[in-house]
Design a protein around this motif. Structure first.
Motif, PDB file in Angstrom:
ATOM      1  N   SER A  54       3.655  -2.858  -0.533  1.00  0.00           N
ATOM      2  CA  SER A  54       2.300  -2.115  -0.635  1.00  0.00           C
ATOM      3  C   SER A  54       1.729  -2.967  -1.933  1.00  0.00           C
ATOM      4  O   SER A  54       0.356  -2.523  -1.772  1.00  0.00           O
ATOM      5  N   VAL A  78      -0.332   4.360   5.220  1.00  0.00           N
ATOM      6  CA  VAL A  78       0.851   4.545   4.920  1.00  0.00           C
ATOM      7  C   VAL A  78       1.885   3.868   6.201  1.00  0.00           C
ATOM      8  O   VAL A  78       2.799   2.951   5.846  1.00  0.00           O
ATOM      9  N   ALA A  82       4.433   0.774   5.732  1.00  0.00           N
ATOM     10  CA  ALA A  82       5.784   0.930   6.105  1.00  0.00           C
ATOM     11  C   ALA A  82       6.220  -0.324   7.019  1.00  0.00           C
ATOM     12  O   ALA A  82       7.406  -0.861   6.912  1.00  0.00           O
ATOM     13  N   GLN A  85       6.418  -3.511   5.032  1.00  0.00           N
ATOM     14  CA  GLN A  85       7.544  -3.297   4.073  1.00  0.00           C
ATOM     15  C   GLN A  85       8.711  -3.742   4.883  1.00  0.00           C
ATOM     16  O   GLN A  85       9.622  -4.528   4.701  1.00  0.00           O
ATOM     17  N   THR A 113       8.115   4.142   0.243  1.00  0.00           N
ATOM     18  CA  THR A 113       7.048   4.698   1.004  1.00  0.00           C
ATOM     19  C   THR A 113       7.197   6.047   1.515  1.00  0.00           C
ATOM     20  O   THR A 113       6.189   6.585   1.343  1.00  0.00           O
TER      21      THR A 113
END
Length: 210
Positions: A54, A78, A82, A85, A113
């Motif tokens: 992030s 988001v 995600a 990540q 997250t």
């Protein structure tokens, strides 16, 4: 050639008696020393580590969209955070397997997250919960937010740090995820984490026993 975390070295790595490398999550709120600790631990054990995606994502958005702080992010960000990540975690895990390493470190994970999305936007991408459950993370080291607060434009503030520490800790407990809290400061913080991990290696514990 300058050494990087991807440079192969001749150091012998202590192995665990397991088929897959253990994923050790350095978990906690902003400005609690996660990035510093995860890099130091990876150097100590001569293994791979994964940076928090992030921060890279927000840095790019701030630079190219000319935002000044975390207000650059919305709920629409988001899901790509995600996904990024998750992809970076899987890449690091594959690197650990390919180099026959017994463990690797993650600077936060998908649960981070999840927590930030839940409490900032009051909603979470529908697939994120299952993705978290499917990852089967090995162990969590929760960092107590007692380090000196360090400002940067990607952080919300010291009150925000305390708020999210409590929420992250509560999420671990609600999910019955065992964790060890790291509370010492400075060089003692690293040594405390090493001692906990060495105990894990020595005993070969599973997550439920950690």
């Amino acid at each position: 050639m300058k050494d990087t975390q991807f440079t192969e070295k001749s150091i012998t790595i202590t192995t665990l008696d397991n088929e897959k490398p253990k994923s050790i999550i350095i978990f906690g709120a902003e400005s609690s020393g996660k990035s510093t600790l995860v890099a130091a631990l990876a150097a100590h054990y001569n293994v791979f580590f994964n940076n928090e995606f992030s921060r890279e994502y927000l840095d790019i958005k701030m630079n190219y969209a000319k935002y000044e702080d975390t207000h650059a992010l919305t709920f629409a960000d988001v899901e790509p955070i995600a996904i990024g990540q998750l992809c970076s975690e899987k890449r690091t895990g594959k690197l650990a397997i390919s180099h026959n390493h017994s463990l690797y470190f993650l600077d936060t994970n998908l649960l981070t997250t999840y927590v930030y999305s839940k409490y900032i936007y009051e909603k979470v991408p529908f697939w994120l919960e299952k993705a978290i459950q499917d990852q089967n993370y090995s162990h969590y080291l929760l960092l107590k937010p007692n380090t000196k607060w360090q400002f940067d434009k990607q952080r919300g503030g010291e009150n925000s740090r305390l708020f999210f520490y409590e929420k992250m800790k509560g999420e671990l407990e609600k999910r019955n995820i065992n964790y060890i809290e790291i509370s010492k400061l400075g060089n003692e913080r690293l040594q405390e984490a090493i001692e906990k991990i060495d105990t894990l290696i020595k005993l070969g514990l599973s997550q439920n026993q950690f």
